[in-house]
Design a protein around this motif. Sequence first.
Motif, PDB file in Angstrom:
ATOM      1  N   MET A 193       0.838  -1.189   0.000  1.00 43.16           N
ATOM      2  CA  MET A 193       0.000   0.000   0.000  1.00 43.16           C
ATOM      3  C   MET A 193       0.875   1.242   0.000  1.00 43.16           C
ATOM      4  SD  MET A 193      -3.043   1.435   0.118  1.00 43.16           S
ATOM      5  CE  MET A 193      -4.242   0.277   0.771  1.00 43.16           C
ATOM      6  N   GLU A 194       0.686   2.076  -1.036  1.00 42.65           N
ATOM      7  CA  GLU A 194       1.425   3.333  -1.088  1.00 42.65           C
ATOM      8  C   GLU A 194       0.983   4.247   0.043  1.00 42.65           C
ATOM      9  OE1 GLU A 194       3.816   4.259  -3.250  1.00 42.65           O
ATOM     10  OE2 GLU A 194       3.766   2.384  -4.392  1.00 42.65           O
ATOM     11  N   GLY A 195       1.939   5.010   0.606  1.00 43.18           N
ATOM     12  CA  GLY A 195       1.628   5.943   1.674  1.00 43.18           C
ATOM     13  C   GLY A 195       1.517   7.369   1.172  1.00 43.18           C
ATOM     14  N   LEU A 196       1.455   8.304   2.111  1.00 39.11           N
ATOM     15  CA  LEU A 196       1.300   9.713   1.785  1.00 39.11           C
ATOM     16  C   LEU A 196       2.661  10.385   1.644  1.00 39.11           C
ATOM     17  CD1 LEU A 196      -1.653  10.718   4.150  1.00 39.11           C
ATOM     18  CD2 LEU A 196      -1.738  10.063   1.733  1.00 39.11           C
ATOM     19  N   ARG A 197       2.837  11.088   0.558  1.00 37.74           N
ATOM     20  CA  ARG A 197       4.101  11.774   0.320  1.00 37.74           C
ATOM     21  C   ARG A 197       4.320  12.905   1.308  1.00 37.74           C
ATOM     22  NH1 ARG A 197       4.096  11.908  -6.391  1.00 37.74           N
ATOM     23  NH2 ARG A 197       4.533   9.676  -6.645  1.00 37.74           N
ATOM     24  N   CYS A 198       3.244  13.568   1.704  1.00 32.34           N
ATOM     25  CA  CYS A 198       3.404  14.688   2.631  1.00 32.34           C
ATOM     26  C   CYS A 198       3.871  14.222   4.007  1.00 32.34           C
ATOM     27  CB  CYS A 198       2.095  15.467   2.746  1.00 32.34           C
ATOM     28  SG  CYS A 198       0.791  14.614   3.656  1.00 32.34           S
ATOM     29  N   LEU A 199       3.717  12.936   4.307  1.00 33.80           N
ATOM     30  CA  LEU A 199       4.202  12.372   5.565  1.00 33.80           C
ATOM     31  C   LEU A 199       5.482  11.559   5.365  1.00 33.80           C
ATOM     32  CD1 LEU A 199       0.863  11.175   7.257  1.00 33.80           C
ATOM     33  CD2 LEU A 199       2.109  13.319   7.598  1.00 33.80           C
ATOM     34  N   ASP A 200       6.020  11.595   4.143  1.00 35.11           N
ATOM     35  CA  ASP A 200       7.251  10.862   3.819  1.00 35.11           C
ATOM     36  C   ASP A 200       7.106   9.367   4.104  1.00 35.11           C
ATOM     37  OD1 ASP A 200       8.616  13.302   3.197  1.00 35.11           O
ATOM     38  OD2 ASP A 200       8.909  13.618   5.352  1.00 35.11           O
ATOM     39  N   GLN A 201       5.927   8.822   3.812  1.00 38.77           N
ATOM     40  CA  GLN A 201       5.661   7.419   4.104  1.00 38.77           C
ATOM     41  C   GLN A 201       6.114   6.516   2.966  1.00 38.77           C
ATOM     42  OE1 GLN A 201       1.411   7.566   4.875  1.00 38.77           O
ATOM     43  NE2 GLN A 201       1.753   7.585   7.080  1.00 38.77           N
ATOM     44  N   GLU A 202       6.783   5.443   3.309  1.00 38.16           N
ATOM     45  CA  GLU A 202       7.147   4.417   2.354  1.00 38.16           C
ATOM     46  C   GLU A 202       5.992   3.423   2.226  1.00 38.16           C
ATOM     47  OE1 GLU A 202       9.896   4.281   0.540  1.00 38.16           O
ATOM     48  OE2 GLU A 202      10.657   6.137   1.436  1.00 38.16           O
ATOM     49  N   PRO A 203       5.923   2.683   1.117  1.00 39.40           N
ATOM     50  CA  PRO A 203       4.888   1.645   0.999  1.00 39.40           C
ATOM     51  C   PRO A 203       5.011   0.620   2.127  1.00 39.40           C
ATOM     52  CG  PRO A 203       5.922   2.062  -1.125  1.00 39.40           C
ATOM     53  CD  PRO A 203       6.745   2.794  -0.108  1.00 39.40           C
ATOM     54  N   ILE A 204       3.870   0.134   2.579  1.00 38.73           N
ATOM     55  CA  ILE A 204       3.853  -0.875   3.632  1.00 38.73           C
ATOM     56  C   ILE A 204       3.047  -2.078   3.164  1.00 38.73           C
ATOM     57  CG2 ILE A 204       4.075   0.837   5.474  1.00 38.73           C
ATOM     58  CD1 ILE A 204       1.072   0.434   6.031  1.00 38.73           C
ATOM     59  N   ASP A 205       3.247  -3.215   3.830  1.00 37.68           N
ATOM     60  CA  ASP A 205       2.466  -4.399   3.525  1.00 37.68           C
ATOM     61  C   ASP A 205       0.998  -4.129   3.824  1.00 37.68           C
ATOM     62  OD1 ASP A 205       4.612  -5.941   2.714  1.00 37.68           O
ATOM     63  OD2 ASP A 205       5.022  -6.682   4.737  1.00 37.68           O
ATOM     64  N   ALA A 206       0.133  -4.462   2.876  1.00 35.65           N
ATOM     65  CA  ALA A 206      -1.295  -4.259   3.083  1.00 35.65           C
ATOM     66  C   ALA A 206      -1.890  -5.274   4.049  1.00 35.65           C
ATOM     67  CB  ALA A 206      -2.031  -4.330   1.736  1.00 35.65           C
ATOM     68  N   VAL A 207      -1.162  -6.356   4.315  1.00 39.37           N
ATOM     69  CA  VAL A 207      -1.643  -7.391   5.221  1.00 39.37           C
ATOM     70  C   VAL A 207      -1.052  -7.161   6.606  1.00 39.37           C
ATOM     71  CG1 VAL A 207      -1.776  -9.866   5.667  1.00 39.37           C
ATOM     72  CG2 VAL A 207      -1.808  -9.023   3.311  1.00 39.37           C
ATOM     73  N   LEU A 208      -1.910  -6.940   7.585  1.00 45.35           N
ATOM     74  CA  LEU A 208      -1.444  -6.719   8.944  1.00 45.35           C
ATOM     75  C   LEU A 208      -0.997  -8.035   9.566  1.00 45.35           C
ATOM     76  CD1 LEU A 208      -4.221  -4.262  10.184  1.00 45.35           C
ATOM     77  CD2 LEU A 208      -1.917  -3.691   9.438  1.00 45.35           C
ATOM     78  N   PRO A 209      -0.020  -7.991  10.468  1.00 44.67           N
ATOM     79  CA  PRO A 209       0.450  -9.220  11.118  1.00 44.67           C
ATOM     80  C   PRO A 209      -0.690  -9.969  11.807  1.00 44.67           C
ATOM     81  CG  PRO A 209       1.930  -7.389  11.598  1.00 44.67           C
ATOM     82  CD  PRO A 209       0.743  -6.799  10.903  1.00 44.67           C
ATOM     83  N   GLY A 210      -0.672 -11.278  11.653  1.00 44.17           N
ATOM     84  CA  GLY A 210      -1.691 -12.109  12.287  1.00 44.17           C
ATOM     85  C   GLY A 210      -3.000 -12.202  11.538  1.00 44.17           C
ATOM     86  N   ALA A 211      -3.048 -11.652  10.317  1.00 51.25           N
ATOM     87  CA  ALA A 211      -4.305 -11.641   9.576  1.00 51.25           C
ATOM     88  C   ALA A 211      -4.841 -13.046   9.317  1.00 51.25           C
ATOM     89  CB  ALA A 211      -4.130 -10.889   8.254  1.00 51.25           C
TER      90      ALA A 211
END
Length: 277
Positions: A193-211
């Motif tokens: 999942m792409e993050g917000l550029r204004c928050l300098d977020q890198e892409p993260i896994d869309a699946v949360l741990p333990g899903a």
Amino acid sequence: MGALDGKVALITGGAAGIGRAVVEAYVAAGARVGVLDRDSERLTELVKELGPNVVGTVGSVEHLADNQRAVAQVVDAFGGLDVFVGNAGVGAGNLKLAEVPLDRLESAIDEIYDINVKGYLLGARAALGPLLRAPGGCMIFSCSLASYRAVDDGVLYVSTKHANLGIVRQLAWEFAPRIRVNGVAIGVARTRMEGLRCLDQEPIDAVLPGAEQVIPLGAIPEPHDHAGAFVYLASSAAGLTTGECLWTDSGFGVRGIGSPAGGRDLSAEALEAVATS
């Protein structure tokens, strides 16, 4: 004979993740596809791999002119437009409202709504004319489990997904009987999942741990596992369906109670720390 033989589609955010899986599924089902995406490298790779049945437009969904260019390009290339798929979207790193720094809160809200909500409306408006000229034209929007209930993805993302469901329902009424409008309420998928550029977020896994432990069907779907719903809604088999979301949520909608409260770690001290970060 494919379910989408002879159809022409435009898919936003189609160069990666679920969007790319939908592009591949549409081509396999006989459609010709235009893709609007801001990632020029991924888009070039996609067009190269899938060949002459796909054309790409580099642009951002939050700009009307880019949506119009994408529509014009697919119409010029393939002679019309039958299906518009609004799919481009970003997350906000699963941040809760109290976790967003105050000095960037307004820009974070503006950015995620520009892409996830305004982008859908601009794309729908840009595609409307050609779809009205097509027999059986339709629109499909990527919605979410988060379009219906509170989840762990954070209020910025969840509120945009609730808005997406409103877009589906309202446009289905506004465009009836000429154009069908539906959505796909996606659960989880093994993607980024792409993050917000204004928050300098890198892409993260869309699946949360333990899903895997909380999904009734017990497995994490791949992006292509969701693509069949988009094919069905674009096909004549769904000719009586409009204003609805087809759930591909792996059974989350029938899941029992998990965590009953999301604010156990909330405190005034933590809030002050975020405000000054």
